[in-house]
Write a protein that holds these residues in place. Structure first.
Motif, short mmCIF file in Angstrom:
data_model
loop_
_atom_site.label_atom_id
_atom_site.label_comp_id
_atom_site.label_asym_id
_atom_site.label_seq_id
_atom_site.Cartn_x
_atom_site.Cartn_y
_atom_site.Cartn_z
N ASP A 101 0.85 -1.37 0.15
CA ASP A 101 0.18 0.13 0.00
C ASP A 101 0.87 1.11 0.14
O ASP A 101 2.16 1.27 0.57
N ARG A 102 0.36 2.17 -0.66
CA ARG A 102 0.93 3.70 -0.62
C ARG A 102 -0.37 4.91 -0.47
O ARG A 102 -1.28 4.40 -0.66
N SER A 103 -0.23 5.86 0.18
CA SER A 103 -1.05 6.65 0.47
C SER A 103 -0.38 8.27 0.46
O SER A 103 0.48 8.43 1.16
N ASP A 104 -1.45 9.11 -0.01
CA ASP A 104 -1.00 10.52 0.16
C ASP A 104 -1.85 11.21 1.23
O ASP A 104 -1.86 12.34 1.22
N GLY A 105 -2.58 10.41 1.83
CA GLY A 105 -3.58 10.89 3.27
C GLY A 105 -4.96 10.86 2.90
O GLY A 105 -5.75 10.78 3.58
N ASN A 106 -5.04 11.10 1.33
CA ASN A 106 -6.57 11.15 0.88
C ASN A 106 -6.66 9.87 0.02
O ASN A 106 -7.96 9.24 0.10
N THR A 107 -5.80 9.54 -0.95
CA THR A 107 -6.04 8.39 -1.83
C THR A 107 -5.02 7.31 -1.24
O THR A 107 -3.92 7.59 -1.34
N THR A 108 -5.50 6.04 -1.33
CA THR A 108 -4.57 4.91 -1.08
C THR A 108 -4.77 3.86 -2.07
O THR A 108 -5.83 3.71 -2.43
N TYR A 109 -3.48 3.82 -2.46
CA TYR A 109 -3.37 2.56 -3.73
C TYR A 109 -3.05 1.31 -2.88
O TYR A 109 -1.94 1.21 -2.35
N SER A 110 -3.58 0.07 -3.35
CA SER A 110 -3.17 -1.20 -2.81
C SER A 110 -3.35 -2.10 -3.70
O SER A 110 -4.39 -2.17 -4.52
N ILE A 111 -2.32 -2.88 -3.62
CA ILE A 111 -2.14 -4.25 -4.46
C ILE A 111 -1.80 -5.62 -3.77
O ILE A 111 -1.25 -5.09 -2.56
N THR A 145 9.39 -13.18 -10.47
CA THR A 145 8.08 -13.08 -11.40
C THR A 145 7.23 -11.96 -11.11
O THR A 145 6.71 -11.96 -9.71
N LEU A 146 6.93 -11.09 -12.04
CA LEU A 146 5.99 -10.13 -11.88
C LEU A 146 4.66 -10.64 -11.62
O LEU A 146 3.95 -11.23 -12.50
N ILE A 147 3.87 -10.22 -10.50
CA ILE A 147 2.72 -10.85 -10.22
C ILE A 147 1.46 -9.86 -10.58
O ILE A 147 0.49 -10.11 -10.99
N THR A 148 1.58 -8.46 -9.84
CA THR A 148 0.53 -7.57 -9.94
C THR A 148 1.28 -6.35 -10.01
O THR A 148 2.23 -6.13 -9.42
N SER A 149 0.36 -5.30 -10.62
CA SER A 149 0.99 -4.02 -10.76
C SER A 149 -0.53 -2.87 -10.74
O SER A 149 -1.52 -3.44 -11.26
N THR A 150 -0.16 -1.68 -10.67
CA THR A 150 -1.25 -0.57 -10.79
C THR A 150 -0.52 0.61 -10.80
O THR A 150 0.53 1.02 -10.18
N ASN A 151 -1.23 1.68 -11.82
CA ASN A 151 -0.65 3.12 -12.07
C ASN A 151 -1.23 3.66 -10.99
O ASN A 151 -2.16 3.57 -10.20
N THR A 152 -0.36 4.81 -10.49
CA THR A 152 -0.72 5.77 -9.49
C THR A 152 -0.78 7.09 -9.80
O THR A 152 0.08 7.45 -10.58
N THR A 153 -1.62 7.78 -9.39
CA THR A 153 -1.77 9.31 -9.70
C THR A 153 -2.01 10.09 -8.26
O THR A 153 -3.13 10.55 -8.19
N PHE A 154 -1.07 10.26 -7.56
CA PHE A 154 -1.28 10.98 -6.11
C PHE A 154 -1.15 12.48 -6.37
O PHE A 154 -0.55 12.96 -7.26
N GLU A 155 -2.03 13.18 -5.49
CA GLU A 155 -1.97 14.53 -5.73
C GLU A 155 -1.20 15.39 -4.81
O GLU A 155 -0.60 16.34 -4.97
N LYS A 156 -0.98 14.70 -3.63
CA LYS A 156 -0.33 15.08 -2.54
C LYS A 156 0.83 14.30 -2.22
O LYS A 156 0.89 13.27 -2.92
N GLN A 157 1.76 14.73 -1.47
CA GLN A 157 2.92 13.90 -1.18
C GLN A 157 2.89 12.67 -0.12
O GLN A 157 1.78 12.59 0.57
#
Length: 605
Positions: free
Chosen positions: A361-371, A403-415
């Motif tokens: 997981d990664r997050s900018d406080g508002n949006t969290t991306y999780s794979i 081996t690459l299992i999963t991925s996703t693109n991220t577009t964070f607005e904040k740090q």
């Protein structure tokens, strides 16, 4: 006629050193004849009084502990911190020195390699492997492309194998200097290191045994797990200020706090030599803490990668954090005391498990991306997996076993940067633990139960070839040992290649050993300057009227203005007029009566 001899001045002489490289080629038989030997050396925490066959001044040292300690002391121990005290060529940005529990040691006599083994000339064929040096003191398997591995130590911002974990397998022994460990009977009590440990019959004062530990002193109050503050015991006793931090294995010396950790042998390596691993127990709250640092505090578009081997103990529906820089930070309150509090809502990375799945997981406080992806086959699986989670050009990825299992693109607005501490095996110290469920009272997620090893964080993302090499090499390195050019030692230290020169497994037969020895040679140069009026006559009998040493009358042709003697031989003499060096000219040289003539004589020693 000038004098027969002419003295040199200081300006006429020069001494020029240079290296001559001699090629050597050996087989197993010829290497033995030339006194080239190899050993398998081993670390032990056993007492010198009790370890295997310790007799006759270490003549029975069947596991070569003495050799291991010598190599460790001269080349490896605290290498990055005490680089000036270690032997041989040193470039801490290019040379990697990792010494695990066992090592193969190849010893080459000084008479063969001379001043040094010429860099990039070493070749060893043994046990089906071909080993060469990279000119920086590292040994690699021939054909390895080091550019397909992480090879910039400044990008390796955090590293924890742990390389020295094997020294904590036996927690009853402290790391440090040797100390006498005696047990006596006094006044009916058994006294060990000034501590009463049991009662005994009323017998006179008697020494029961006396022994010394090789790698450290006996810890009379050891526990079943390791906490960093345990080091204070040894440091305070030695009169030094206690340092309550351990260090990671990177070149940045990141300070660590171990809390209730056990160290053991992993499943990774060879049949005879394994990598150490860290064991975490959720029921006692095991974790590792590293204070916040901007080196591994990545922002939303920064490339980075996190790599480790993990063996989950059990599955759970609770979050079990593996690596997290979120949730908890340390502040200094008004009383100048540190205090752990909740961190900012954004975070650069969280890696955790739920049931059989691993999450990144990664997050900018508002949006969290999780794979996420499955990592274990069942609730009871103890399969060891290599995991690499990375952010590459704003693409989050999870790789399992190369081996690459999963991925996703991220577009964070904040740090995504924060000031949270880095935690391994947890999201922070979570307070009291419910012994029945092993869930922290504060509800921040469950501590991890299982084992971790070869943990790395890089400030760079890697391609598929590099990820595969990181996984297969185990310690993310193409290097399998070291070649110490000016000391004649080659060491195989990578556990995966322990049988290359192993003398205990029946392998390790040298098929071919090649190298060039750089022998220091001095060139002596003498400038023999003959001025126009010197050595302008000859004592050759052929120039006399009568070819006799008795008659000194010169022949008529010698009085001509066109006559000049020729030089065919130059001799260098000592103060006693004894000939030391003689030089024969390729063709006679006619002396000049108009200009000075200089002959240069060179010879090597």
């Amino acid at each position: 006629m000038a004098s027969v001899y002419k003295k040199f001045t200081a300006q006429d002489k020069a001494l020029i050193p240079f290296n001559a490289h001699k090629q050597y080629n050996f087989t197993s038989a010829s290497a033995a004849i030339s006194q080239i030997s190899h050993y398998t050396a081993n670390h032990t925490s056993e007492s010198v009084s009790s370890y295997s066959s310790a007799s006759s001044d270490y003549g029975g040292d069947t596991i070569n502990v003495v050799k291991y300690n010598q190599i460790d002391h001269l080349f490896y121990r605290n290498y990055k911190q005490k680089i000036d005290s270690k032997k041989d060529f040193k470039n801490y940005l290019k040379q990697r020195r990792d010494l695990y529990k066992r090592a193969n040691i190849l010893s080459i006599p000084t008479g063969l390699y001379g001043y040094e083994i010429k860099p990039n000339s070493f070749y060893l064929s043994a046990s089906g492997q071909e080993v060469i040096d990279d000119s920086f003191g590292n040994l690699i398997i021939s054909g390895t492309n080091v550019d397909n591995y992480p090879n910039d130590v400044q990008q390796n911002v955090f590293r924890l194998d742990p390389i020295q974990g094997f020294k904590k397998y036996d927690l009853s022994v402290f790391d440090g200097y040797a100390i006498e460990n005696s047990q006596i009977v006094r006044d009916g009590d058994v006294v060990k290191n000034d501590r009463i440990i049991s009662t005994a019959p009323d017998i006179p004062y008697e020494l029961i045994y006396k022994q010394f530990y090789r790698q450290g002193q006996n810890n009379p109050a050891f526990s079943s797990s390791y906490t960093t503050t345990d080091k204070q015991f040894l440091l305070e006793k030695s009169g030094r200020n206690p340092n309550t931090f351990d260090l990671d294995d990177s070149y940045f010396f990141n300070k660590l706090l171990y809390n209730k950790i056990q160290f053991s042998t992993s499943l990774l390596g060879s049949a005879t030599n394994k990598f150490p691993q860290i064991n975490l127990n959720s029921k006692i709250g095991s974790y590792i803490e590293c204070k916040h640092n901007e080196r591994f505090n990545f922002n939303k578009t920064d490339d980075f990668s996190i790599s480790f081997f993990v063996t989950p103990a059990t599955a759970s529906t609770e979050k079990r954090y593996i690596i997290a820089k979120s949730g908890t930070k340390t502040i200094i309150n008004s009383g100048s005391h540190s205090q752990d509090v909740d961190a900012e809502p954004q975070f650069p990375y969280e890696i955790y498990m739920v049931s059989q799945s691993l999450y990144f997981d990664r997050s900018d406080g508002n949006t969290t991306y999780s794979i996420n992806a499955f990592i274990t086959a069942s609730n009871t699986s103890l399969r060891t997996s290599h995991v690499l989670c990375q952010n590459s050009a704003s693409v989050m990825q999870i790789w399992f076993d190369g081996t690459l299992i999963t991925s996703t693109n991220t577009t964070f607005e904040k740090q995504t940067r924060n000031t949270a501490n880095l935690y391994i095996g947890a999201k922070g110290p979570h307070g009291n633990i419910d012994a029945s469920t092993a869930i922290p009272a504060q509800g921040k997620g469950k501590y991890l139960s299982g084992s971790l090893s070869n943990i790395n964080i890089w400030s760079k993302a890697y391609n598929s070839t590099q990820v595969t090499n990181i996984s297969e090499s185990i310690n993310a390195s193409p290097y399998i040992g070291n070649l110490f050019y000016r000391n004649g030692f080659a060491t195989i230290t990578h556990p995966k290649y322990d049988t290359v020169l192993s003398s205990s497994t029946g392998d390790g037969i040298i098929n071919s050993l090649q190298f060039q020895g750089s022998h220091l040679i001095y060139e002596h140069e003498y400038q023999c300057t003959v001025q126009e009026h010197e050595f302008n006559a000859t004592t050759n009998l052929s120039a006399r009227t009568f070819n006799s040493s008795v008659s000194h009358e010169l022949a008529d042709f010698t009085t001509s203005s066109y006559f000049s003697p020729f030089v065919t031989t130059i001799g260098l003499y000592n103060e006693n007029n004894e000939l030391l060096v003689v030089g024969k000219l390729g063709q006679p040289i006619r002396m000049s009566e108009d200009t000075d003539t200089t002959f240069i004589v060179r010879y090597d020693t």
